[in-house]
Design a protein around this motif. Structure first.
Motif, PDB file in Angstrom:
ATOM      1  N   LEU A 269     -56.210 -62.232 -37.796  1.00  0.00           N
ATOM      2  CA  LEU A 269     -56.387 -62.303 -39.249  1.00  0.00           C
ATOM      3  C   LEU A 269     -56.050 -63.718 -39.705  1.00  0.00           C
ATOM      4  O   LEU A 269     -55.272 -64.421 -39.056  1.00  0.00           O
ATOM      5  N   VAL A 270     -56.626 -64.124 -40.832  1.00  0.00           N
ATOM      6  CA  VAL A 270     -56.327 -65.436 -41.423  1.00  0.00           C
ATOM      7  C   VAL A 270     -55.220 -65.243 -42.455  1.00  0.00           C
ATOM      8  O   VAL A 270     -55.392 -64.496 -43.421  1.00  0.00           O
ATOM      9  N   GLU A 271     -54.081 -65.890 -42.234  1.00  0.00           N
ATOM     10  CA  GLU A 271     -52.969 -65.800 -43.187  1.00  0.00           C
ATOM     11  C   GLU A 271     -52.970 -67.030 -44.091  1.00  0.00           C
ATOM     12  O   GLU A 271     -53.214 -68.152 -43.628  1.00  0.00           O
ATOM     13  N   VAL A 272     -52.706 -66.795 -45.370  1.00  0.00           N
ATOM     14  CA  VAL A 272     -52.543 -67.905 -46.301  1.00  0.00           C
ATOM     15  C   VAL A 272     -51.057 -68.235 -46.339  1.00  0.00           C
ATOM     16  O   VAL A 272     -50.240 -67.440 -46.808  1.00  0.00           O
ATOM     17  N   SER A 273     -50.709 -69.374 -45.786  1.00  0.00           N
ATOM     18  CA  SER A 273     -49.305 -69.785 -45.705  1.00  0.00           C
ATOM     19  C   SER A 273     -49.190 -71.238 -46.153  1.00  0.00           C
ATOM     20  O   SER A 273     -49.917 -72.105 -45.654  1.00  0.00           O
ATOM     21  N   GLU A 274     -48.304 -71.473 -47.099  1.00  0.00           N
ATOM     22  CA  GLU A 274     -48.109 -72.826 -47.634  1.00  0.00           C
ATOM     23  C   GLU A 274     -49.436 -73.403 -48.119  1.00  0.00           C
ATOM     24  O   GLU A 274     -49.790 -74.552 -47.836  1.00  0.00           O
ATOM     25  N   SER A 275     -50.200 -72.564 -48.818  1.00  0.00           N
ATOM     26  CA  SER A 275     -51.486 -72.935 -49.432  1.00  0.00           C
ATOM     27  C   SER A 275     -52.537 -73.409 -48.427  1.00  0.00           C
ATOM     28  O   SER A 275     -53.470 -74.125 -48.781  1.00  0.00           O
ATOM     29  N   SER A 276     -52.374 -73.035 -47.174  1.00  0.00           N
ATOM     30  CA  SER A 276     -53.415 -73.360 -46.194  1.00  0.00           C
ATOM     31  C   SER A 276     -53.671 -72.145 -45.311  1.00  0.00           C
ATOM     32  O   SER A 276     -52.849 -71.225 -45.239  1.00  0.00           O
ATOM     33  N   ARG A 277     -54.825 -72.149 -44.671  1.00  0.00           N
ATOM     34  CA  ARG A 277     -55.229 -71.011 -43.831  1.00  0.00           C
ATOM     35  C   ARG A 277     -54.700 -71.185 -42.408  1.00  0.00           C
ATOM     36  O   ARG A 277     -54.862 -72.250 -41.806  1.00  0.00           O
ATOM     37  N   ASP A 323     -44.389 -58.784 -60.804  1.00  0.00           N
ATOM     38  CA  ASP A 323     -45.595 -59.451 -61.307  1.00  0.00           C
ATOM     39  C   ASP A 323     -45.461 -60.967 -61.312  1.00  0.00           C
ATOM     40  O   ASP A 323     -46.447 -61.681 -61.453  1.00  0.00           O
ATOM     41  N   SER A 324     -44.219 -61.434 -61.144  1.00  0.00           N
ATOM     42  CA  SER A 324     -44.025 -62.888 -61.149  1.00  0.00           C
ATOM     43  C   SER A 324     -44.375 -63.496 -59.794  1.00  0.00           C
ATOM     44  O   SER A 324     -44.337 -64.709 -59.618  1.00  0.00           O
ATOM     45  N   ASP A 325     -44.697 -62.625 -58.811  1.00  0.00           N
ATOM     46  CA  ASP A 325     -45.051 -63.114 -57.471  1.00  0.00           C
ATOM     47  C   ASP A 325     -46.552 -63.407 -57.451  1.00  0.00           C
ATOM     48  O   ASP A 325     -47.355 -62.503 -57.246  1.00  0.00           O
ATOM     49  N   PRO A 326     -46.944 -64.644 -57.688  1.00  0.00           N
ATOM     50  CA  PRO A 326     -48.378 -64.923 -57.830  1.00  0.00           C
ATOM     51  C   PRO A 326     -49.086 -65.002 -56.493  1.00  0.00           C
ATOM     52  O   PRO A 326     -48.479 -65.256 -55.462  1.00  0.00           O
ATOM     53  N   CYS A 327     -50.386 -64.782 -56.530  1.00  0.00           N
ATOM     54  CA  CYS A 327     -51.211 -64.947 -55.322  1.00  0.00           C
ATOM     55  C   CYS A 327     -51.396 -66.442 -55.086  1.00  0.00           C
ATOM     56  O   CYS A 327     -51.711 -67.175 -56.013  1.00  0.00           O
ATOM     57  N   PRO A 328     -51.162 -66.921 -53.871  1.00  0.00           N
ATOM     58  CA  PRO A 328     -51.266 -68.361 -53.639  1.00  0.00           C
ATOM     59  C   PRO A 328     -52.688 -68.859 -53.873  1.00  0.00           C
ATOM     60  O   PRO A 328     -53.654 -68.178 -53.548  1.00  0.00           O
ATOM     61  N   SER A 329     -52.774 -70.037 -54.440  1.00  0.00           N
ATOM     62  CA  SER A 329     -54.111 -70.613 -54.659  1.00  0.00           C
ATOM     63  C   SER A 329     -54.651 -71.087 -53.325  1.00  0.00           C
ATOM     64  O   SER A 329     -53.932 -71.705 -52.534  1.00  0.00           O
ATOM     65  N   ILE A 330     -55.880 -70.759 -53.070  1.00  0.00           N
ATOM     66  CA  ILE A 330     -56.481 -71.142 -51.794  1.00  0.00           C
ATOM     67  C   ILE A 330     -57.906 -71.606 -52.045  1.00  0.00           C
ATOM     68  O   ILE A 330     -58.651 -70.987 -52.793  1.00  0.00           O
ATOM     69  N   GLN A 331     -58.241 -72.702 -51.440  1.00  0.00           N
ATOM     70  CA  GLN A 331     -59.579 -73.276 -51.659  1.00  0.00           C
ATOM     71  C   GLN A 331     -60.650 -72.434 -50.965  1.00  0.00           C
ATOM     72  O   GLN A 331     -60.518 -72.088 -49.799  1.00  0.00           O
ATOM     73  N   VAL A 332     -61.676 -72.083 -51.701  1.00  0.00           N
ATOM     74  CA  VAL A 332     -62.821 -71.376 -51.120  1.00  0.00           C
ATOM     75  C   VAL A 332     -63.963 -72.369 -51.017  1.00  0.00           C
ATOM     76  O   VAL A 332     -64.354 -72.994 -52.006  1.00  0.00           O
ATOM     77  N   TYR A 398     -46.849 -61.227 -48.291  1.00  0.00           N
ATOM     78  CA  TYR A 398     -47.657 -61.905 -47.272  1.00  0.00           C
ATOM     79  C   TYR A 398     -49.127 -61.731 -47.639  1.00  0.00           C
ATOM     80  O   TYR A 398     -49.558 -60.652 -48.049  1.00  0.00           O
ATOM     81  N   HIS A 399     -49.898 -62.796 -47.456  1.00  0.00           N
ATOM     82  CA  HIS A 399     -51.293 -62.809 -47.917  1.00  0.00           C
ATOM     83  C   HIS A 399     -52.233 -63.117 -46.747  1.00  0.00           C
ATOM     84  O   HIS A 399     -52.066 -64.125 -46.068  1.00  0.00           O
TER      85      HIS A 399
END
Length: 822
Positions: A269-277, A323-332, A398-399
Motif C-alpha cells: 500500500l502507498v502510505e502518506v507520511s510527512e506529506s510524501s508517498r 475533527d482537528s486531525d486533518p487529512c495530510p495534503s498530498i499532491q495529485v 494513518y493515511h
C-alpha cells in the motif's frame, strides 16, 4: 559453498515435510526460499543449472515418498472400517467412512503414479530429461484437491464426533503408523488422523514452491519450461481460488497468553507520511496491523523488513474521533503525466522484446529492465488516489492511498471481521516486535511489488486492446435502494476504476443495460462493484472527510483470451454476497490490424472470423469447409496431386464469390467445377481467414510443443494446445484432419502422402502473426525465418495427421484446464 547450500536445501525440504499441521496456501513470484544466492550462482550457467534442477527434483521426490507413506497410513484403516460398516457391529457407518476418507484414495493414486513416473527420470538423469509434463499432469488433477478441500472441514468434524462416540475409532485415529522412507533406517512414526488429513492441504503449496524453484533452474529454451510454467499457472490459479476457504495454520509468533498470532492478509500500500508517498508492505495479523518497509541489504543477502509502526486491532477505528486531525495534503499528479509514463513503459517493453532476440542484446536488456522497473515503481507510487484512513483510539491516524475501491473494501472487511472477536489491546516488547517483523519475510503471501518487471517473461502478458462490457441487470437485493455499478480492470500491476453505470433509483432489480468500452493495458481481470447511492445522512460512511457510498457486493472474473477474444458477446453472471449481476463482454485486440486483413463486408465467409461464420450459419463447421470436403471425397480423392495441383484462378474466384453471396446454385456449381478449383477454394478460405485456424496466440506454443523430445511431454503439450483452441476452430480442424487422412489412404493412386499434405496445409493453418514476423525480421533474414518456421509448421500438422483419431468430446473431457471458480 554451493554444494553445502544445495545440501541444506534438500535437508530443509525433508525437514519441512515431516513437520505437522503447518502451512497456509501461499505463493508468489519472488525468491521463495533461503538459497537466493545459490539461485544467482546457477543462473546463466546451463550445466550447473541443470544439476541444481536435479537436486531440487531429488529433494521433492524424497518428500513425495514421505507424502505417499502418509496417505497410505490414512488408507490402512479405511478398508477394514468400510468392511465392518456392513456387519452387525460396525465401528463407523459407510457414510461416515466415505466422509472422513473422501478422495484420499484418488489423491494417493495420483501421487503414486507421479512418483513412479518421476523416479526413473531422476535415476537416469541427463540434460535431455523432461519432467514438465509430469508436473503439468499433476496440476491438471487439482480438481480432486478442490473436492477434498470442500469436504475437509466436514471430514474433521465427523472424525472428531466419531472419536467421542466410539473409543475403538478414537484409538485408531490417534495411532496411525507412517512408514519411514525406503532408504532410511527409521522405523514407522505414530501420527494422528487429524494431522494426516491436513497433509493434502499443505501439499499443493509445497508443490507450487518447488515449481518456482524448478523454473529458476530450467533454461528458458528447455522443453520443460513452457510445461512447468503452465503447471505453475494452474497451481497458482487453484491456490488463489481457494485460499480464503482454509484458515491460516502457520503461526508467526505466540503471544504471552499462549494464543497463536496468524497472518490473515498482506500487500503493498502507498502510505502518506510527512506529506510524501511511501511504499509500504502492510501485514494484517489476527490481533494487530503491522506496517513495514523493505530494508536495503547487501547483494546476495535475504530481504529484511523494518517495522514502521503497528496498531492493535482492539484500538483501531475507521472513524475520526478528533475533527482537528486533518487529512495530510498530498499532491495529485495531472492525468496526462500518468498517461505519459504508461506510454514510456510500453515503449520500453517493446525495446526489451526486440533486444532479447538480438545476438548480443542481453546486457542492454538488463539496463532496460532496470529502467522499466524504476518507471513502473514510480507509477505504482503516484497513481493511487483513493484514501484509506485508520485511526488509533488513543493516538495518531494513518493515511494510505489505494488505486481500487475493491481493494480498500477488502482491507476494511478483513479488519472488521477480526474485530468481531473478543480482542484485547496488546503491547509488544522490542524483542517481540523484532521477532514478529522478522517472521514477515517467511509468512508473506505477496512476495514482490506488483510491477511487470518482476514477472517471468513467460507469464501471461494479459490483454491489450478494448473490452466492451454491457452491464445488464442485478437481483438479490432485500430492500429497494438507489443502485449503481463500477467496473475496474488491472493495469500495470494495480487496479483502476474505468466505468460507472447510472444510478437506478428505488428498486430491488435494477436494469442498467449500459455498454462501456474499456481500454486494457496488460489486463487479466475485470472487477464489478455494486453500490448503494446514499442520500440519507445516517447511512453515510465517512472516510477522510469525503462521502463513500455503501458497497453492496463485489466480485471479479478472469479475462480469459479464449472466452472474450471474439466478435461475439460472451454473457456471464457474477455472484457477490447473494447479489447476482448479469453482464456481457467482448474483446478487440489492439494489434488486430497487424493480422491478416479481415473482410470489410458484413456478410460473406472469406476474410471473416470463423466463429462469426459458424454463429451466423448456426453450424459447428463452416458450410464452405463441409461442402468442399464432401465434393473432394466424392470425386477427387483419386485425383493425382489433389491439393498440390492448382485449380484455375477464375474458377476459384467464381466459387469464392458464390460462397460469399450464398448463391442458391452453389451445389450445382460445385458438381460442375474442376475438382482442383474446389480444392484450391478450400485452401484459399483457410489462407484468407483473419487469423490462422490454429491462432496467433497459440503459435509460439505450437512451435515449442513440437520441439519437445520426450514423447509423453509432447503428447501432453500438443493435446493441451488443441484443447486451448476456440471451439469453432477446433471443431473445424478435427474433420479437416480426418479428411486429409482419408486422402492419404489413397496415396498409391493420388500420390499424396501425409507429409505432402502437411507441406501443403501446414503453413496455411499455422503461421506467425505479422507482428511476430516483423520482430523476427529485425534479427535475421526473411529466408531464414521462412525456412525455419515452415519446417516447424509442417511438423505440427504432420504430428496430428499421424496421431490416432482425436475426438472433440474425448479431448474436452480430458482437459488440463479446470474452472478456478469451483
Amino acid at each position: 559453498m554451493e554444494e553445502e547450500e544445495v545440501l541444506c536445501y534438500l535437508d530443509r525440504v525433508l525437514e519441512e515435510e515431516e513437520e505437522e499441521g503447518e502451512g497456509v496456501f501461499e505463493y508468489g513470484d519472488g525468491e521463495l526460499d533461503p538459497i537466493t544466492s545459490t539461485h544467482r550462482q546457477f543462473k546463466g550457467d546451463g550445466e550447473k543449472g541443470l544439476e541444481m534442477k536435479k537436486l531440487v527434483l531429488s529433494g521433492f521426490l524424497a518428500s513425495e515418498e514421505i507424502y505417499i507413506n502418509q496417505l497410505e497410513a490414512l488408507l490402512l484403516p479405511m478398508r477394514p472400517l468400510k468392511a465392518t460398516a456392513t456387519t452387525s457391529q460396525p465401528v463407523l457407518t459407510i457414510q461416515q467412512v466415505e466422509t472422513i476418507f473422501y478422495k484420499i484414495q484418488d489423491i494417493f493414486e495420483i501421487h503414486k503414479e507421479f512418483y513412479d513416473a518421476l523416479l526413473p527420470n531422476i535415476q537416469q538423469w541427463d540434460e535431455k530429461v523432461t519432467v514438465g509434463h509430469l508436473f503439468q499432469k499433476l496440476a491438471s488433477q487439482l480438481g480432486v484437491y478442490k473436492a477434498f478441500v470442500d469436504n475437509y472441514k466436514v471430514a474433521l468434524e465427523t472424525a472428531e464426533k466419531c472419536s467421542l462416540a466410539n473409543g475403538q475409532f478414537q484409538k485408531i485415529s490417534e495411532n496411525l503408523k507412517v512408514k519411514g522412507p525406503k532408504d532410511s533406517k527409521d522405523c514407522s512414526t505414530t501420527v494422528s488422523m487429524e494431522a494426516l488429513l491436513y497433509k493434502p492441504i499443505d501439499r499443493v503449496t509445497r508443490s507450487t514452491l518447488v515449481l518456482h524453484d524448478l523454473l529458476k533452474h530450467t533454461p528458458k529454451d528447455h522443453p520443460d519450461f513452457p510445461l512447468l510454467q503452465d503447471a505453475l499457472r494452474i497451481s497458482q490459479n487453484f491456490l488463489s481460488s481457494i485460499n480464503e476457504e482454509i484458515d491460516p495454520r502457520r503461526t508467526a509468533v505466540t503471544t504471552p497468553k499462549g494464543e497463536a498470532r496468524q497472518l490473515v492478509k498482506d500487500g503493498f500500500l502507498v502510505e502518506v507520511s510527512e506529506s510524501s508517498r511511501k511504499l509500504r508492505h502492510v501485514f494484517l495479523f489476527t490481533d494487530l496491523l503491522l506496517c513495514a518497509k523493505m530494508k536495503k541489504t547487501a547483494v546476495g543477502r535475504h530481504q529484511q523488513y523494518e517495522c514502521k509502526w503497528y496498531l492493535p486491532l482492539a484500538d483501531l477505528t475507521f472513524q475520526t474521533l478528533d475533527d482537528s486531525d486533518p487529512c495530510p495534503s498530498i499532491q495529485v499528479l495531472p492525468e496526462h503525466e500518468i498517461e505519459e509514463m504508461k506510454i514510456k513503459i510500453s515503449v520500453l517493453k517493446s525495446e526489451i522484446q526486440k533486444e532479447k532476440k538480438a545476438p548480443k542484446g542481453q546486457s542492454r536488456v538488463e539496463r532496460l529492465r532496470k529502467k522499466m522497473n524504476e518507471q513502473e515503481s514510480w507509477l505504482l507510487l503516484h497513481s493511487p488516489t483513493i484514501p484509506f484512513r485508520i485511526h488509533n483510539r488513543h493516538g495518531k491516524s494513518y493515511h494510505f492511498l489505494i488505486s481500487s475501491d475493491y481493494e480498500r473494501s477488502e482491507w476494511r472487511e478483513s479488519i472488521q471481521k477480526l474485530q468481531k472477536k473478543d480482542l484485547q489491546a496488546c503491547v509488544l516488547s522490542s524483542v517481540e516486535l523484532q521477532v514478529l517483523t522478522s517472521s514477515c519475510f517467511k509468512l508473506r503471501t505477496v512476495h514482490n511489488i506488483p510491477v511487470t518487471s518482476n514477472k517471468d517473461d513467460e507469464e501471461s502478458p494479459g490483454l491489450y486492446g478494448f473490452l466492451h462490457v454491457i452491464v445488464h441487470s442485478a437481483k438479490g437485493f432485500k430492500e429497494s435502494a438507489n443502485l449503481y455499478c463500477t467496473l475496474e480492470v488491472d493495469s500495470y500491476g494495480y487496479f483502476v476504476s474505468k466505468a460507472k453505470t447510472r444510478v437506478f433509483r428505488d428498486t430491488t432489480e435494477p436494469h442498467w443495460n449500459e455498454e462501456f468500452e474499456i481500454e486494457l493495458e496488460g489486463s487479466q481481470y475485470l472487477r464489478i462493484l455494486c453500490y448503494e447511492n446514499c442520500y440519507d445522512k445516517s447511512m453515510l460512511n465517512k472516510d477522510d472527510n469525503e462521502i463513500v457510498d455503501k458497497i453492496m457486493g463485489k466480485g471479479q472474473v478472469q479475462l480469459d483470451p479464449q472466452t472474450v477474444q471474439s466478435k461475439n458477446w460472451h454473457m456471464d453472471v457474477i455472484e457477490m454476497n447473494g447479489i447476482k449481476v448479469e453482464f456481457s463482454m467482448k474483446f478487440t485486440s489492439r494489434d488486430l490490424s497487424l493480422k491478416r486483413t479481415p473482410s470489410k463486408k458484413q456478410s460473406g465467409v472469406f476474410g471473416v472470423k470463423i466463429n462469426v461464420v459458424t454463429k451466423r450459419e448456426r453450424s459447428k463447421v463452416p458450410y464452405i469447409v463441409r461442402q468442399c470436403i464432401e465434393e473432394v471425397e466424392k470425386r477427387g480423392i483419386d485425383e493425382v496431386g489433389i491439393y498440390r495441383i492448382s485449380g484455375v484462378a477464375t474458377d476459384i474466384q467464381a466459387l469464392k464469390a458464390a460462397f460469399d453471396t450464398n448463391t442458391k446454385d452453389i451445389l450445382v456449381m460445385l458438381s460442375d467445377m474442376d475438382i482442383n478449383a474446389i480444392a484450391g477454394t478450400l485452401k484459399l478460405y483457410f489462407r484468407e481467414l483473419p487469423e490462422p485456424l490454429l491462432t496467433d496466440r497459440l503459435y509460439p506454443a505450437f512451435m515449442e510443443g513440437i520441439a519437445l523430445s520426450d514423447p509423453a511431454a509432447k503428447e501432453n503439450c500438443m493435446m493441451h494446445l488443441l484443447r486451448s483452441l476456440p471451439d469453432p476452430n477446433l471443431m473445424t480442424f478435427l474433420p479437416l484432419l480426418e479428411h486429409l487422412k482419408r486422402v492419404a489412404e489413397k496415396e498409391p493412386i493420388n500420390k499424396m502422402s501425409l507429409h505432402n499434405l502437411a507441406t501443403v496445409f501446414g503453413p496455411t493453418l499455422l503461421r506467425p502473426s505479422e507482428l511476430e514476423s516483423a520482430k523476427a525480421l529485425h534479427i535475421t533474414s526473411a529466408s531464414d525465418i521462412w525456412s525455419h518456421d515452415v519446417m516447424a509448421q509442417v511438423q505440427v500438422l504432420l504430428y496430428y495427421l499421424q496421431h490416432p483419431p482425436i475426438s472433440f468430446a474425448e479431448l474436452k473431457r480430458n482437459t488440463l484446464y479446470f474452472s478456478t471458480d469451483v
